[in-house]
Design a protein around this motif. Structure first.
Motif, PDB file in Angstrom:
ATOM      1  N   GLN A  35       0.825  -1.198   0.000  1.00 12.18           N
ATOM      2  CA  GLN A  35       0.000   0.000   0.000  1.00 12.18           C
ATOM      3  C   GLN A  35       0.859   1.247   0.000  1.00 12.18           C
ATOM      4  O   GLN A  35       1.923   1.282   0.612  1.00 12.18           O
ATOM      5  CB  GLN A  35      -0.915   0.019   1.222  1.00 12.18           C
ATOM      6  N   GLY A  36       0.389   2.249  -0.691  1.00 12.90           N
ATOM      7  CA  GLY A  36       1.092   3.516  -0.733  1.00 12.90           C
ATOM      8  C   GLY A  36       0.211   4.593  -1.331  1.00 12.90           C
ATOM      9  O   GLY A  36      -0.898   4.319  -1.805  1.00 12.90           O
ATOM     10  N   LYS A  37       0.717   5.807  -1.290  1.00 14.76           N
ATOM     11  CA  LYS A  37       0.014   6.953  -1.871  1.00 14.76           C
ATOM     12  C   LYS A  37       0.978   7.693  -2.765  1.00 14.76           C
ATOM     13  O   LYS A  37       2.191   7.719  -2.523  1.00 14.76           O
ATOM     14  CB  LYS A  37      -0.495   7.885  -0.775  1.00 14.76           C
ATOM     15  N   VAL A  38       0.435   8.317  -3.809  1.00 12.66           N
ATOM     16  CA  VAL A  38       1.242   9.089  -4.738  1.00 12.66           C
ATOM     17  C   VAL A  38       0.600  10.470  -4.888  1.00 12.66           C
ATOM     18  O   VAL A  38      -0.591  10.577  -5.170  1.00 12.66           O
ATOM     19  CB  VAL A  38       1.332   8.400  -6.120  1.00 12.66           C
ATOM     20  N   PHE A  39       1.419  11.476  -4.698  1.00 16.74           N
ATOM     21  CA  PHE A  39       0.992  12.861  -4.861  1.00 16.74           C
ATOM     22  C   PHE A  39       1.837  13.485  -5.965  1.00 16.74           C
ATOM     23  O   PHE A  39       3.038  13.240  -6.046  1.00 16.74           O
ATOM     24  CB  PHE A  39       1.184  13.651  -3.562  1.00 16.74           C
ATOM     25  N   VAL A  40       1.211  14.292  -6.825  1.00 12.78           N
ATOM     26  CA  VAL A  40       1.920  14.937  -7.928  1.00 12.78           C
ATOM     27  C   VAL A  40       1.557  16.419  -7.988  1.00 12.78           C
ATOM     28  O   VAL A  40       0.541  16.844  -7.441  1.00 12.78           O
ATOM     29  CB  VAL A  40       1.581  14.276  -9.286  1.00 12.78           C
ATOM     30  N   ASN A  41       2.390  17.185  -8.681  1.00 13.57           N
ATOM     31  CA  ASN A  41       2.119  18.617  -8.814  1.00 13.57           C
ATOM     32  C   ASN A  41       1.065  18.909  -9.875  1.00 13.57           C
ATOM     33  O   ASN A  41       0.418  19.950  -9.838  1.00 13.57           O
ATOM     34  CB  ASN A  41       3.413  19.377  -9.132  1.00 13.57           C
ATOM     35  N   ASP A  42       0.891  18.009 -10.826  1.00 14.26           N
ATOM     36  CA  ASP A  42      -0.091  18.188 -11.901  1.00 14.26           C
ATOM     37  C   ASP A  42      -0.571  16.796 -12.306  1.00 14.26           C
ATOM     38  O   ASP A  42       0.237  15.951 -12.687  1.00 14.26           O
ATOM     39  CB  ASP A  42       0.578  18.896 -13.081  1.00 14.26           C
ATOM     40  N   LYS A  43      -1.870  16.566 -12.249  1.00 15.25           N
ATOM     41  CA  LYS A  43      -2.394  15.224 -12.520  1.00 15.25           C
ATOM     42  C   LYS A  43      -2.214  14.796 -13.978  1.00 15.25           C
ATOM     43  O   LYS A  43      -1.986  13.634 -14.260  1.00 15.25           O
ATOM     44  CB  LYS A  43      -3.873  15.133 -12.141  1.00 15.25           C
ATOM     45  N   LYS A  44      -2.328  15.729 -14.919  1.00 16.59           N
ATOM     46  CA  LYS A  44      -2.246  15.365 -16.330  1.00 16.59           C
ATOM     47  C   LYS A  44      -0.812  15.239 -16.832  1.00 16.59           C
ATOM     48  O   LYS A  44      -0.520  14.408 -17.670  1.00 16.59           O
ATOM     49  CB  LYS A  44      -3.013  16.382 -17.181  1.00 16.59           C
ATOM     50  N   ALA A  49       6.781  14.334  -7.990  1.00 19.44           N
ATOM     51  CA  ALA A  49       5.935  13.357  -7.300  1.00 19.44           C
ATOM     52  C   ALA A  49       6.478  13.077  -5.910  1.00 19.44           C
ATOM     53  O   ALA A  49       7.690  13.108  -5.680  1.00 19.44           O
ATOM     54  CB  ALA A  49       5.863  12.059  -8.092  1.00 19.44           C
ATOM     55  N   PHE A  50       5.560  12.789  -5.002  1.00 14.01           N
ATOM     56  CA  PHE A  50       5.891  12.372  -3.639  1.00 14.01           C
ATOM     57  C   PHE A  50       5.182  11.046  -3.422  1.00 14.01           C
ATOM     58  O   PHE A  50       3.961  10.963  -3.533  1.00 14.01           O
ATOM     59  CB  PHE A  50       5.414  13.422  -2.634  1.00 14.01           C
ATOM     60  N   ILE A  51       5.958  10.001  -3.150  1.00 18.65           N
ATOM     61  CA  ILE A  51       5.414   8.653  -2.999  1.00 18.65           C
ATOM     62  C   ILE A  51       5.658   8.180  -1.573  1.00 18.65           C
ATOM     63  O   ILE A  51       6.786   8.269  -1.078  1.00 18.65           O
ATOM     64  CB  ILE A  51       6.071   7.677  -3.990  1.00 18.65           C
ATOM     65  N   THR A  52       4.610   7.689  -0.928  1.00 15.79           N
ATOM     66  CA  THR A  52       4.745   7.142   0.419  1.00 15.79           C
ATOM     67  C   THR A  52       4.344   5.672   0.397  1.00 15.79           C
ATOM     68  O   THR A  52       3.518   5.254  -0.413  1.00 15.79           O
ATOM     69  CB  THR A  52       3.844   7.872   1.432  1.00 15.79           C
ATOM     70  N   LEU A  61      10.417  12.736  -6.195  1.00 11.75           N
ATOM     71  CA  LEU A  61      10.939  12.590  -7.555  1.00 11.75           C
ATOM     72  C   LEU A  61      10.655  13.817  -8.400  1.00 11.75           C
ATOM     73  O   LEU A  61       9.705  14.550  -8.136  1.00 11.75           O
ATOM     74  CB  LEU A  61      10.273  11.394  -8.237  1.00 11.75           C
ATOM     75  N   GLY A  62      11.450  13.983  -9.445  1.00  9.84           N
ATOM     76  CA  GLY A  62      11.178  14.996 -10.450  1.00  9.84           C
ATOM     77  C   GLY A  62      11.747  16.362 -10.118  1.00  9.84           C
ATOM     78  O   GLY A  62      12.679  16.494  -9.328  1.00  9.84           O
ATOM     79  N   ALA A  63      11.158  17.366 -10.750  1.00  8.06           N
ATOM     80  CA  ALA A  63      11.617  18.751 -10.638  1.00  8.06           C
ATOM     81  C   ALA A  63      11.302  19.312  -9.254  1.00  8.06           C
ATOM     82  O   ALA A  63      10.251  19.045  -8.693  1.00  8.06           O
ATOM     83  CB  ALA A  63      10.955  19.595 -11.706  1.00  8.06           C
ATOM     84  N   THR A  64      12.248  20.073  -8.730  1.00  5.30           N
ATOM     85  CA  THR A  64      12.031  20.766  -7.461  1.00  5.30           C
ATOM     86  C   THR A  64      12.221  22.258  -7.672  1.00  5.30           C
ATOM     87  O   THR A  64      12.810  22.690  -8.664  1.00  5.30           O
ATOM     88  CB  THR A  64      13.029  20.276  -6.381  1.00  5.30           C
ATOM     89  N   ALA A  65      11.711  23.059  -6.767  1.00  9.56           N
ATOM     90  CA  ALA A  65      11.817  24.520  -6.893  1.00  9.56           C
ATOM     91  C   ALA A  65      13.285  24.918  -6.978  1.00  9.56           C
ATOM     92  O   ALA A  65      14.130  24.431  -6.252  1.00  9.56           O
ATOM     93  CB  ALA A  65      11.167  25.176  -5.686  1.00  9.56           C
ATOM     94  N   GLY A  66      13.599  25.805  -7.920  1.00  4.23           N
ATOM     95  CA  GLY A  66      14.944  26.296  -8.074  1.00  4.23           C
ATOM     96  C   GLY A  66      15.847  25.421  -8.923  1.00  4.23           C
ATOM     97  O   GLY A  66      16.951  25.803  -9.261  1.00  4.23           O
ATOM     98  N   ARG A  67      15.378  24.251  -9.278  1.00  3.02           N
ATOM     99  CA  ARG A  67      16.176  23.342 -10.113  1.00  3.02           C
ATOM    100  C   ARG A  67      16.012  23.697 -11.578  1.00  3.02           C
ATOM    101  O   ARG A  67      14.909  23.915 -12.053  1.00  3.02           O
ATOM    102  CB  ARG A  67      15.690  21.903  -9.870  1.00  3.02           C
TER     103      ARG A  67
END
Length: 68
Positions: A35-44, A49-52, A61-67
């Motif tokens: 079991q886990g959850k996935v959060f993203v900055n844009d669904k489409k 992404a943040f995966i727990t 994962l992915g792009a972060t602010a300032g990168r």
């Protein structure tokens, strides 16, 4: 951030592939082996992404602010 449904987890596969086998718990959550959850900055078109997982592990994962 927006939470994805289990059917939408595959939207972060490309980002997960970039880290290879370093994110075993994230991969098992994406593949719904645990079991886990996935959060993203844009669904489409997610760029971050943040995966727990149920075990308390997490992965950012992915792009972060300032990168660039």
């Amino acid at each position: 951030m927006y939470e994805l449904t289990a059917a939408e987890f595959n939207r972060v596969n490309t980002m997960l592939e970039e880290v290879g086998n370093k994110a075993v718990y994230a991969l098992s959550a994406i593949q719904q082996l645990q079991q886990g959850k996935v959060f993203v900055n844009d669904k489409k078109n997610p760029a971050a992404a943040f995966i727990t997982s149920v075990g308390g592990f997490y992965c950012l994962l992915g792009a972060t602010a300032g990168r660039k």
